[in-house]
Motif scaffolding. Structure first.
Motif, PDB file in Angstrom:
ATOM      1  N   TYR A 199     -77.376  64.644 -57.162  1.00 43.55           N
ATOM      2  CA  TYR A 199     -76.620  64.428 -55.928  1.00 43.55           C
ATOM      3  C   TYR A 199     -75.630  65.571 -55.636  1.00 43.55           C
ATOM      4  N   ALA A 257     -68.326  53.249 -50.565  1.00 41.48           N
ATOM      5  CA  ALA A 257     -69.574  54.013 -50.726  1.00 41.48           C
ATOM      6  C   ALA A 257     -69.224  55.427 -51.189  1.00 41.48           C
ATOM      7  N   ASP A 261     -68.378  51.735 -55.063  1.00 39.12           N
ATOM      8  CA  ASP A 261     -69.802  51.963 -54.794  1.00 39.12           C
ATOM      9  C   ASP A 261     -70.618  50.926 -55.574  1.00 39.12           C
ATOM     10  N   SER A 293     -73.767  51.620 -56.716  1.00 42.48           N
ATOM     11  CA  SER A 293     -74.718  52.304 -57.614  1.00 42.48           C
ATOM     12  C   SER A 293     -73.987  52.705 -58.889  1.00 42.48           C
ATOM     13  N   ASN A 325     -67.582  57.780 -46.021  1.00 43.01           N
ATOM     14  CA  ASN A 325     -68.334  58.946 -45.579  1.00 43.01           C
ATOM     15  C   ASN A 325     -69.829  58.778 -45.834  1.00 43.01           C
TER      16      ASN A 325
END
Ligand SMILES: C[S@@+](CC[C@H](N)C(=O)[O-])C[C@H]1O[C@@H](n2cnc3c(N)ncnc32)[C@H](O)[C@@H]1O
Length: 246
Positions: A17, A49, A72, A74, A112
């Motif tokens: 990422y 997020a 988040d 994840s 974002n």
């Protein structure tokens, strides 16, 4: 199930990422600039997020704050964020649709390039609105209609137009302070690299991709026409709003 699949794609991108998120970084800087024209000192703030924490890091370096949360769903991305962010930031593994904060507790919500993954934007924004203090700020960016015109519709997630987003903001108790949009064109050596750039930031989820798997789709099937220079055109909207007083 749908959310689990989205999460799975992001989790798979945890190692790549940060090397492929130039568009997301550019978007978070623009969102921050929009915010800082109006306010830069807050008490409690939250970056929803937050992914690997790139947006949170940019946020805390440029504004003043008392307490910061980075959220988040994840776990692998959040783990990268935890290792990157200072102790002043509390990382929370949670879905942005799960109630997390008391009413009227956050002075700023930042998000974002995350809300395009909401399955019910009105519900997510209503929850965010509840968290904000009176006149609290909500700054966010997200891809809007027209994103990736190079790709066939069936390979893309459905997106709102800026006008639709403003309408939803109005319905969920926000007043719009500022808004703008821009196009960011990314050029690639091949269509395959274009798709890989999405995969490496976890953004390659779409029902059709998911059914066939990226490896099993013919790259040329996905794109509208054969351009000399393979590219992806991002259309991103930036929104700054405040909780409307009753
Ligand atoms: C494009 S990344 C943006 C990450 C970060 N804000 C940045 O600017 O680099 C989108 C993020 O949204 C997160 N996400 C998607 N749906 C979510 C949900 N329902 N709850 C919490 N996080 C979610 C993904 O896990 C991913 O980290």
């Amino acid at each position: 199930m749908y959310k689990e699949r989205i999460k799975h794609h992001f989790n798979r991108a945890y190692k790549t990422y940060d090397d492929y998120c130039a568009v997301q970084n550019d978007a978070s800087q623009r969102t921050l600039e929009l915010l800082m024209q109006h306010e830069f000192h807050f008490e409690e703030i939250a970056d929803f997020a937050c992914g690997t924490g790139e947006s949170t890091l940019r946020l805390i370096k440029q504004i003043r704050y008392e307490k910061c949360y980075a959220i988040d769903f994840s776990d692998k991305l959040l783990n990268v964020a935890e290792n990157k962010l200072p102790d002043t930031v509390r990382c929370i593994l949670s879905d942005f649709d799960t109630s997390l904060f008391p009413n009227d507790s956050l002075a700023l919500i930042f998000c974002n390039m995350g809300l395009q993954w909401s399955l019910n934007l009105e519900r997510t924004l209503s929850l965010f609105n509840r968290y904000l203090t009176k006149n609290g700020y909500f700054a966010f960016s997200m891809p809007v209609t027209g994103n990736f015109p190079e790709m066939k519709t069936e390979f893309k997630s459905l997106l709102f137009s800026s006008e639709q987003i403003i309408h939803i903001l109005n319905n969920t108790g926000f007043k719009l302070v500022a808004h703008c949009g821009y196009k960011n064109i990314q050029l690639f050596e091949s269509y395959c690299y274009a798709l890989k750039s999405l995969q490496r930031t976890g953004a390659n989820f779409s029902p059709k991709f998911n059914n066939k798997g990226l490896k099993r789709v013919n790259v040329r099937e996905i794109f509208v026409e054969d351009c000399m220079v393979p590219k992806l055109t991002y259309h991103i909207g930036f929104f700054l709003c405040q909780k409307r007083s009753l």
